[in-house]
Write an enzyme that holds these catalytic residues in place. Structure first.
Site, PDB file in Angstrom:
ATOM      1  N   LYS A   1       0.867  -1.181   0.000  1.00 27.43           N
ATOM      2  CA  LYS A   1       0.000   0.000   0.000  1.00 27.43           C
ATOM      3  C   LYS A   1       0.899   1.226   0.000  1.00 27.43           C
ATOM      4  O   LYS A   1       2.033   1.166   0.488  1.00 27.43           O
ATOM      5  CB  LYS A   1      -0.885   0.023   1.257  1.00 27.43           C
ATOM      6  CG  LYS A   1      -2.183   0.759   1.057  1.00 27.43           C
ATOM      7  CD  LYS A   1      -3.183  -0.129   0.351  1.00 27.43           C
ATOM      8  CE  LYS A   1      -4.517   0.520   0.096  1.00 27.43           C
ATOM      9  NZ  LYS A   1      -5.495  -0.455  -0.424  1.00 27.43           N
TER      10      LYS A   1
ATOM     11  N   GLY B   1     -24.832   2.372   1.342  1.00 30.63           N
ATOM     12  CA  GLY B   1     -23.944   2.913   0.318  1.00 30.63           C
ATOM     13  C   GLY B   1     -24.648   2.939  -1.020  1.00 30.63           C
ATOM     14  O   GLY B   1     -25.566   2.125  -1.285  1.00 30.63           O
TER      15      GLY B   1
ATOM     16  N   GLY C   1     -22.451   3.983  -3.892  1.00 30.15           N
ATOM     17  CA  GLY C   1     -21.327   4.354  -4.746  1.00 30.15           C
ATOM     18  C   GLY C   1     -20.995   3.223  -5.697  1.00 30.15           C
ATOM     19  O   GLY C   1     -21.861   2.405  -6.036  1.00 30.15           O
ATOM     20  N   ASN C   2     -19.740   3.155  -6.101  1.00 28.69           N
ATOM     21  CA  ASN C   2     -19.326   2.182  -7.112  1.00 28.69           C
ATOM     22  C   ASN C   2     -19.687   0.751  -6.704  1.00 28.69           C
ATOM     23  O   ASN C   2     -20.283   0.006  -7.493  1.00 28.69           O
ATOM     24  CB  ASN C   2     -17.816   2.315  -7.364  1.00 28.69           C
ATOM     25  CG  ASN C   2     -17.284   1.211  -8.250  1.00 28.69           C
ATOM     26  OD1 ASN C   2     -16.675   0.258  -7.776  1.00 28.69           O
ATOM     27  ND2 ASN C   2     -17.534   1.302  -9.531  1.00 28.69           N
TER      28      ASN C   2
HETATM   29  P1  NAD Z   1     -17.829   5.432  -3.212  1.00 29.54           P
HETATM   30  O1  NAD Z   1     -17.107   6.625  -2.717  1.00 29.54           O
HETATM   31  O2  NAD Z   1     -18.092   5.258  -4.662  1.00 29.54           O
HETATM   32  O3  NAD Z   1     -19.267   5.295  -2.465  1.00 29.54           O
HETATM   33  C1  NAD Z   1     -19.397   5.368  -1.084  1.00 29.54           C
HETATM   34  C2  NAD Z   1     -20.894   5.413  -0.751  1.00 29.54           C
HETATM   35  O4  NAD Z   1     -21.037   5.360   0.663  1.00 29.54           O
HETATM   36  C3  NAD Z   1     -21.593   6.681  -1.215  1.00 29.54           C
HETATM   37  O5  NAD Z   1     -22.871   6.348  -1.686  1.00 29.54           O
HETATM   38  C4  NAD Z   1     -21.706   7.504   0.081  1.00 29.54           C
HETATM   39  O6  NAD Z   1     -22.810   8.384   0.058  1.00 29.54           O
HETATM   40  C5  NAD Z   1     -21.923   6.395   1.074  1.00 29.54           C
HETATM   41  N1  NAD Z   1     -21.638   6.766   2.455  1.00 29.54           N
HETATM   42  C6  NAD Z   1     -20.554   7.417   2.942  1.00 29.54           C
HETATM   43  N2  NAD Z   1     -20.682   7.593   4.265  1.00 29.54           N
HETATM   44  C7  NAD Z   1     -21.860   7.041   4.619  1.00 29.54           C
HETATM   45  C8  NAD Z   1     -22.571   6.885   5.844  1.00 29.54           C
HETATM   46  N3  NAD Z   1     -22.056   7.352   6.988  1.00 29.54           N
HETATM   47  N4  NAD Z   1     -23.779   6.259   5.830  1.00 29.54           N
HETATM   48  C9  NAD Z   1     -24.296   5.791   4.698  1.00 29.54           C
HETATM   49  N5  NAD Z   1     -23.670   5.898   3.510  1.00 29.54           N
HETATM   50  C10 NAD Z   1     -22.479   6.508   3.472  1.00 29.54           C
HETATM   51  O7  NAD Z   1     -16.996   4.194  -2.631  1.00 29.54           O
HETATM   52  P2  NAD Z   1     -16.916   2.701  -3.179  1.00 29.54           P
HETATM   53  O8  NAD Z   1     -15.810   2.617  -4.183  1.00 29.54           O
HETATM   54  O9  NAD Z   1     -18.269   2.219  -3.527  1.00 29.54           O
HETATM   55  O10 NAD Z   1     -16.359   1.944  -1.884  1.00 29.54           O
HETATM   56  C11 NAD Z   1     -17.223   1.591  -0.815  1.00 29.54           C
HETATM   57  C12 NAD Z   1     -16.457   0.708   0.154  1.00 29.54           C
HETATM   58  O11 NAD Z   1     -15.960  -0.444  -0.527  1.00 29.54           O
HETATM   59  C13 NAD Z   1     -15.237   1.331   0.832  1.00 29.54           C
HETATM   60  O12 NAD Z   1     -15.109   0.760   2.123  1.00 29.54           O
HETATM   61  C14 NAD Z   1     -14.087   0.846  -0.035  1.00 29.54           C
HETATM   62  O13 NAD Z   1     -12.857   0.823   0.665  1.00 29.54           O
HETATM   63  C15 NAD Z   1     -14.556  -0.562  -0.342  1.00 29.54           C
HETATM   64  N6  NAD Z   1     -13.942  -1.153  -1.540  1.00 29.54           N
HETATM   65  C16 NAD Z   1     -14.106  -0.577  -2.762  1.00 29.54           C
HETATM   66  C17 NAD Z   1     -13.536  -1.179  -3.871  1.00 29.54           C
HETATM   67  C18 NAD Z   1     -13.737  -0.611  -5.244  1.00 29.54           C
HETATM   68  O14 NAD Z   1     -13.273  -1.233  -6.195  1.00 29.54           O
HETATM   69  N7  NAD Z   1     -14.428   0.493  -5.413  1.00 29.54           N
HETATM   70  C19 NAD Z   1     -12.770  -2.360  -3.742  1.00 29.54           C
HETATM   71  C20 NAD Z   1     -12.636  -2.934  -2.470  1.00 29.54           C
HETATM   72  C21 NAD Z   1     -13.226  -2.319  -1.376  1.00 29.54           C
END
Ligand code: NAD
Length: 428
Positions: free
Chosen positions: A107, A219, A221-222
């Site tokens: 990392k 959530g 997001g992605n």
């Molecule tokens: P993102 O930034 O695209 O989306 C995050 C979402 O969480 C958003 O909808 C935001 O509004 C919501 N959110 C934030 N705080 C919140 C709260 N207190 N209550 C409710 N909702 C809340 O992020 P992502 O890429 O979707 O990642 C989400 C999680 O998955 C993270 O923990 C990330 O580390 C993990 N992750 C992501 C990936 C990836 O490929 N994107 C891979 C492995 C792990």
């Protein structure tokens, strides 16, 4: 109450010690695996837009590379600490091992706040990071990727700097590149789809069918969006999503009891995964408090937002109907809540297994870069399904055979694979 600040690295080491005990690892292997193999700390001087020079602190931690080149993202964050980077590097090592891709764990990070930096300043930080570490990363040694507040564009600047220093093309030195510049199709979908591949398998083992199942999601997001997309394609119904409201600095749960419409919600969502509350109301969604997602009458919970969301305070609100929790987010469940989930016999799919689709697809990106031949999206996702299903089955089989909680079974498999590689190489 303890006033000691939470230290992610201490937590990662405590987890490791528990697994080392379960595996009865010898002292040499424990000493090797509870610390990073290598870490680099350096300064990145950048001439800012106002003509002054600002010095940013950068890190790269390579936890272990016995199973293959180290792999892990780079975070740009104002609160970055070396201990957070160390913990994340260790967790990457377990993640690549549990999904059985031939990579180690690493990392990196830079202490900076991208919100207060211009595009030019960001580019200079990215290029400066590579200048400091170029001799110690590479497609065959350590491969960075995007993470918190770093993007495909930042990966491309880093790639360009590396190739300029090395005077050759090395597309596999970094992943998460834009698709037209060596990135892989399917990467956007990979993490969310991967979560659902594991949910599909868990339902099979419980004798349940996705088309009869209801999920509640934290959530939007992605990860959450693509998890919902595939779950809907399998016939499942999502009754609510919870997300952060930037304007109110609060989270809300948006519910429709006969099922939310992904397309409808995507039409009223910003690029940070925040839903427009007023428009949601107009479309007939109930707007509930942010933590209402956890107490819904659902078969499956998908915490896919941030860490520390299922805690000792709210774990008892989980409905009796819930049979599966799949952790799309990293670290959404605290150790105290974990104990309750285990006692209740809920089928938990731990984060480093459930969300390993992202790093698996990054590995596919590297493979395609090495061949200089690119697969269609269906091919990428098909290979992802095979890999994740095999990883899930190995963990669930061990959990049944040794009567272990799924999280412990996943740790046992991951740590024993890394320990075995160290032994095979004659390191311990
Ligand atoms: P993102 O930034 O695209 O989306 C995050 C979402 O969480 C958003 O909808 C935001 O509004 C919501 N959110 C934030 N705080 C919140 C709260 N207190 N209550 C409710 N909702 C809340 O992020 P992502 O890429 O979707 O990642 C989400 C999680 O998955 C993270 O923990 C990330 O580390 C993990 N992750 C992501 C990936 C990836 O490929 N994107 C891979 C492995 C792990």
């Amino acid at each position: 109450m303890s006033t000691k600040a939470f230290n992610a690295f201490e937590m990662a080491q405590t987890q490791f010690d528990k697994v080392a005990e379960l595996l009865n690892l010898d002292q040499g292997t424990r000493d090797l695996l509870r610390q990073p193999m290598r870490e680099f700390h350096f300064n990145i001087p950048v001439r800012m837009d106002d003509g002054t020079v600002q010095v940013f602190r950068g890190f790269r931690v390579q936890h272990n590379d016995a199973r293959g080149p180290a792999k892990g993202g780079i975070r740009f964050h104002p609160m970055e600490t070396i201990d957070t980077v160390r913990a994340l590097a260790m967790w990457m090592c377990w993640k690549t091992a549990v999904v059985d891709i031939p990579l180690g764990g690493s990392k990196g990070g830079v202490i900076c706040d991208p919100h207060n930096l211009s595009v030019r300043e960001l580019e200079h930080i990215a290029r400066g990071w590579v200048r400091q570490i170029a001799q110690n990363i590479g497609p065959l040694s350590d491969v960075p990727a995007p993470d918190v507040m770093t993007s495909p564009q930042i990966m491309l600047w880093m790639l360009d700097e590396y190739e300029t220093i090395m005077r050759a093309q090395y597309p596999g030195v970094i992943t998460g590149k834009p698709v037209n510049m060596g990135g892989s199709l399917g990467r956007t979908e990979a993490t969310g789809y991967g979560v659902i591949y594991t949910v599909r398998e868990a339902l099979k083992q419980l004798g349940m069918r996705p088309d009869n199942s209801i999920a509640s999601v934290q959530g939007f997001g992605n990860v959450a969006q693509y998890a919902i997309q595939l779950f809907n394609q399998l016939g499942g119904t999502v009754i609510c999503v919870s997300c952060w409201d930037q304007g109110d600095s609060l989270s809300y749960t948006y519910r429709k009891k006969d099922g939310v419409s992904l397309d409808q919600l995507l039409g009223i969502t910003d690029r940070f995964g925040g839903i427009d509350k007023k428009k949601a109301k107009d479309l007939g969604y109930e707007v509930l408090p942010g933590d209402a997602w956890i107490e819904q009458e659902a078969d499956i919970l998908l915490p896919s937002a941030i860490e520390n969301q299922i805690t000792a305070e709210n774990v008892n609100k989980i409905s009796k109907r819930v049979k599966v929790i799949a952790e799309g987010a990293n670290g959404p469940t605290t150790p105290q809540a974990d104990e309750v989930i285990q006692q209740r016999g809920i089928f938990l799919i731990p984060d480093f297994l459930a969300n390993s689709g992202g790093v698996t697809c990054s590995y596919f990106e590297q493979v395609q870069n090495a061949m200089n031949y690119y697969w269609q999206k269906d091919e990428v996702l098909g290979k992802l399904d095979v890999k994740m299903t095999a990883a899930f089955l190995a963990v669930s089989e061990l959990a049944v055979r040794k009567k272990l909680f799924m999280r412990d079974a996943a740790f046992v498999i991951a740590v024993s694979r890394v320990a075995q590689a160290c032994r095979d190489r004659g390191w311990v």
